[in-house]
Design an enzyme around this catalytic site. Sequence first.
Site, PDB file in Angstrom:
ATOM      1  N   THR A  61      44.908  32.328  44.350  1.00  0.00           N
ATOM      2  CA  THR A  61      45.809  30.678  44.868  1.00  0.00           C
ATOM      3  C   THR A  61      44.993  30.011  45.422  1.00  0.00           C
ATOM      4  O   THR A  61      44.393  30.337  46.195  1.00  0.00           O
ATOM      5  CB  THR A  61      46.625  32.074  45.376  1.00  0.00           C
ATOM      6  OG1 THR A  61      47.986  30.908  45.470  1.00  0.00           O
ATOM      7  CG2 THR A  61      46.683  32.680  46.637  1.00  0.00           C
TER       8      THR A  61
ATOM      9  N   GLU B 287      47.296  28.795  47.510  1.00  0.00           N
ATOM     10  CA  GLU B 287      47.945  28.616  48.917  1.00  0.00           C
ATOM     11  C   GLU B 287      46.479  29.505  49.519  1.00  0.00           C
ATOM     12  O   GLU B 287      47.009  28.764  51.446  1.00  0.00           O
ATOM     13  CB  GLU B 287      49.132  30.185  48.776  1.00  0.00           C
ATOM     14  CG  GLU B 287      50.321  29.452  48.358  1.00  0.00           C
ATOM     15  CD  GLU B 287      51.061  28.451  48.900  1.00  0.00           C
ATOM     16  OE1 GLU B 287      51.029  28.520  50.467  1.00  0.00           O
ATOM     17  OE2 GLU B 287      52.035  27.733  47.762  1.00  0.00           O
TER      18      GLU B 287
ATOM     19  N   TYR C 218      51.003  35.515  52.791  1.00  0.00           N
ATOM     20  CA  TYR C 218      50.964  36.080  51.670  1.00  0.00           C
ATOM     21  C   TYR C 218      49.147  35.437  51.128  1.00  0.00           C
ATOM     22  O   TYR C 218      48.007  35.079  50.781  1.00  0.00           O
ATOM     23  CB  TYR C 218      51.229  34.996  50.444  1.00  0.00           C
ATOM     24  CG  TYR C 218      50.958  34.852  49.456  1.00  0.00           C
ATOM     25  CD1 TYR C 218      50.771  35.485  48.570  1.00  0.00           C
ATOM     26  CD2 TYR C 218      50.804  32.984  48.240  1.00  0.00           C
ATOM     27  CE1 TYR C 218      50.801  35.725  47.111  1.00  0.00           C
ATOM     28  CE2 TYR C 218      50.201  33.632  47.450  1.00  0.00           C
ATOM     29  CZ  TYR C 218      50.154  34.574  46.459  1.00  0.00           C
ATOM     30  OH  TYR C 218      49.706  34.150  45.054  1.00  0.00           O
TER      31      TYR C 218
ATOM     32  N   LYS D  71      45.642  37.205  50.111  1.00  0.00           N
ATOM     33  CA  LYS D  71      45.004  36.779  49.097  1.00  0.00           C
ATOM     34  C   LYS D  71      43.662  35.989  49.755  1.00  0.00           C
ATOM     35  O   LYS D  71      42.398  36.594  48.542  1.00  0.00           O
ATOM     36  CB  LYS D  71      45.714  35.421  48.425  1.00  0.00           C
ATOM     37  CG  LYS D  71      46.463  35.484  47.896  1.00  0.00           C
ATOM     38  CD  LYS D  71      46.169  36.505  46.303  1.00  0.00           C
ATOM     39  CE  LYS D  71      47.270  37.033  44.961  1.00  0.00           C
ATOM     40  NZ  LYS D  71      46.827  37.213  43.999  1.00  0.00           N
TER      41      LYS D  71
END
Length: 339
Positions: free
Chosen positions: A131, A133, A159, A163
């Site tokens: 991701t 992010e 998160y 990830k």
Amino acid sequence: MQVMTPQKVALVTGITGQDGKHLSTFLHDKGYLVYGFIRGQNNPRRAELEASHPFVKMIEGDLTDPTSIVQALEVANPDEVYNLGAISHVGYSFKNPSLTAEVTGKGVLNVLESVRITGRAEKTRIYQASTSEMFGGLDYNRPGTGYNEDSLFHPRSPYGVAKLYGHWTAKNYRESYGMFVSCGILFNHEGEHRGVEFVTRKITHAVARIKYGLQEYVELGDLWPKRDWGYAGDFVKGMWLMLQHTEPDDFVLATGETHSIEDFLALAFAEIGESDWRPYVRQNPAFMRPAEVDILLGDPSKAERVLGWHREVDFPTLVSRMVQHDLARVGVATEASRG
């Protein structure tokens, strides 16, 4: 005599989510036999998926339970595994960081190790859903054209951290065991299947309800962050292309342009004839995160050059598609309730 090509088999984790629905449809249309790895115990999303995607064969299990993953691999014997399963809501990850780490982070390890110990390291190609992010949106880390595969990581949420653990684990299994593991570093991608807990769908769902007089306003957090928003249907094609490539690698999928939440609001309310969205939006501190990512801009040039991938749905069309979808759903439900 015509020689029949054996049907390809795919196992998709996180199949009840937005990407899982788009991807399973895409694979089915290409002739794949699609297995969905789904949490049991009367999963509320199962009935909906069975109704909308009857071609998917369900296998119950959990990413935190390696034994169930091994059993799923034995049943499906997949050519390709798409690991989309995760605690995928950034805001929720701040409230439940331990669960996020177990599912979104360690779950990747469980999938990879299960493939390896069942002797499928050479047969099965694996897609890992990484991701944007992971980058964290920091200016010093972003080249002028946006984050690419060589940019530094600085995640700013549980998160993103989880990830990143999964991303590096995937790379490690690729390099240590020669496994075909490709990581898609996907920037924000939305669509009709997006959950209403995500800001884009929260907006379009609220716009439809406001249109039908079912609510007066929508509560949101910060409105200034900018995101590189694309259409999920375009992005799942990129996932598939990664596993058709000759070598496993990491690829950024993005649109190369950013828009703020205010931009999204303006287009969404314009779909119902409202030129000013401000009377319908209230900011609520409860929806503001401890650490916000200011801007996420991706550089998809490698995927475009190597895979031949290109996004097809632009930002205004994405917003229009989502609003019209919710207008239709809310309209049908409203008419049914009025009987």
